[in-house]
Scaffold this motif. Sequence first.
Motif, PDB file in Angstrom:
ATOM      1  N   PRO A  34       0.827  -1.205   0.000  1.00 17.89           N
ATOM      2  CA  PRO A  34       0.000   0.000   0.000  1.00 17.89           C
ATOM      3  C   PRO A  34       0.864   1.258   0.000  1.00 17.89           C
ATOM      4  N   GLU A  35       0.332   2.298  -0.640  1.00 21.23           N
ATOM      5  CA  GLU A  35       1.052   3.561  -0.755  1.00 21.23           C
ATOM      6  C   GLU A  35       1.077   4.257   0.601  1.00 21.23           C
ATOM      7  N   ARG A  77       0.988   7.537   2.527  1.00 23.77           N
ATOM      8  CA  ARG A  77       0.698   8.967   2.394  1.00 23.77           C
ATOM      9  C   ARG A  77       1.094   9.670   3.678  1.00 23.77           C
ATOM     10  N   SER A 111      -1.918   4.913   7.132  1.00 22.05           N
ATOM     11  CA  SER A 111      -1.035   4.231   6.192  1.00 22.05           C
ATOM     12  C   SER A 111      -0.205   3.170   6.899  1.00 22.05           C
TER      13      SER A 111
END
Lengths: 169, 398
Positions: B2-3, B5, B12
Motif C-alpha cells: 500500500p502507498e 501517504r 497508512s
Amino acid sequence: MTASQIFFLLFASATLVAAYLVVTVRNLIHAALWLVASLLGIASIFVLLDASFMATVEIVLYIGAIAILIVFAVMLTRRVMEDVGPQRTNTWWFGAILAILFFASASTLIWLTQWPTLPEGDVGNTVLILGKSLVDPSKYVVPFEIASVLLIVALIGSIAVALPSKQSE
Amino acid sequence: MPEVRLGDLLVSLYDLFGWGLSEIGLNPSVVSILQKLVAAFILTNFCLLTPLLTIWLERKVSARFQDRLGPNRVGPFGLFQGFADIVKLITKEDITPAGADKTVFNIGPVIAVASVVGIWAVIPFASTMVGTDINVGILYSVAVGAIGTLAIMMGGWASNNKYALLGSFRTVAQLVSYEVPMIIALLIPTLLAGSMSMNTIVQEQQVWFVVAAPIAALLFLISSIAEVGRAPFDLLEAESEIVAGFHVEYTGMKFGVWMLAEFLHAFTICALTAVVFLGGWRGPWVDQYPLLGVVYFLTKTYFVSMIMLWIRVTVPRVRIDQMNDLNWKFLVPLSLVALVVTALVDKSIPVDFSIGSRSLILFLANMVIVVATLLVLRGISRKEQAAQSELQAEVNSI
C-alpha cells in the motif's frame, strides 16, 4: 462452527451462569452485581444480532438505571445484607414442578415457531428503520404512544405519592 | 504494497502493518483481528498516559490561578512530577481494610477505568481514524459512562466504611440525575445531524453545532462536569464533609487508579464536547491531510479542558440541595424547552436555506430562549427578595 456461533455460546453460557448466581449467592449486593453481569451478557447477544440500539439501551436502562437503583436500595438495608436463613422452603418441589412445566411449554413454543432469520449481509441503518417504524401509523405508533402515556401517568403518580400532604404542614 | 501517504500517516502505517502480516501468509480475518488488537493497544495506552499530562496541566494552571508556582522541581517546568507521584504510589503499602469485600473492592477501580477507556472506541480522531463508527455512537458513550457509576458504588460499598458508603449514596443522587439533562442535551446535535454516529455528526458540522445549539453545548458541559464529579460538583469526595468519599479506604496505586479514572473521564468529556459541539477534526486542509484532524481535535479538546479548569478553580462547591435544585428545577426544564424549540425551528426552516442561515436562525431561537430564561429567573429572584425583605421588616418591627 463460525466465529459468531462461538461468541454466542460464550455469551449465552456466561449469561446463564450469572443468572444462576443471582438467585443462589447469599450476599444481596453480590446478587445485584451478578444481575449486572447477566444483563451485560444479554446486551452482547443483542450485539451479535446486529441490534446495536437494543444493546446500548439495555446497558443505559438496565445497568445504568435499574441495576444501580437495585444496588442502592440493597445498600440501604445493610443489616440484612447477609441472608442466613435456609435457601429452600418446604414447598420447593411444587415450585420446581411449575418451573419445569413452564420451561417445557416455553421451549416447545420456541421450537415450533417459525422464527424469521437475520438477512445475510448488510441490513442497513437499523436505528433509522427502528425510529421510522416507531412513528409509522401502519406499524407501531399506537403502542409507542400508549407506552409513553403510561410512563407519564407513572411519573405523575409517583410525584403525587411523594408529595407531602398539605395537612401535615 | 500500500502507498504511504504522509498526510494520513497513521492510517497508512495501519494498512502497511496489515499488508506485512498478509505477506507472511496469514489468513485475512486473522490479519484484521491482529491489526485491530494492535490499534486498540495503542489507543488504550494513549488514554492511560494522557492523564499524566492533564494532571500536570491542571496543577500548573490552577497554581497560576491561585498565584502559586505549582510543580517546578522534577524535570523542566515540573513536567515529570506525575512520574514521581506514580513511583510514590506504587511503593506505598497496599491496605485492604478489615471487613471489606475483597473481590468487589479490587474490581471497582478496574471497572471505573475500563468504562472510561471504552468511550474512546467511538471517538473520531480524524475522518479516517476512528476505532469503530457504530450508528449509536453517542448513546454508546452515555451507556459505557453509566457503568462507571456502578464502579463507584462498588468501591464505596466494599470499603466497609460509613464515609465511603455516604460517598456512594451521593454518587447515585448526583450521577444518575445529571444523566437526564446530559442525554437530552445530546439529543439536539443528534437531531441536527440526523445521526447518532460520531463521525457523521462531525461531518455534518460545516458550521459548528455550538453556533446552532449554544444552550445544548452549555447544558452538556455543566451536566457532564457533574457527571465526572469535579468541582463545583465534587460532592462525592467532599473532604470537609465526608473525608474523601467513596475512595477513602483505597491506598497506594489502587487510589491512583481511581484518580486516573477521574482525570481520564474529565478529559473524555472534553473530547466528547469537542466532537459533538466544536466540529471534532474539522479544520482547514483537513480533506487533503486527514492527519491534521488529530491536531485540530486535540487542540479543541484541550481548549474545552481549559474551560473546565477555569470553572473548577473559580466556583465554590455547591451544597447537596443546590445540586439537586439546579438539576431538576433548572437544567431539565431548560433542556426540554431547548429540544422542543430546536426541533420545531429546524423543521420549519425551508429546505433550500443554506447551512449558514440555518445555523443563524437556530442561534437566534436559542438566544430567545436565553432571554426568556433570564427574565423568568429574574422574576423568581425578585419574588424571593421581596419575601425576604418582608420577613426582615417583620423582624425589625418586633
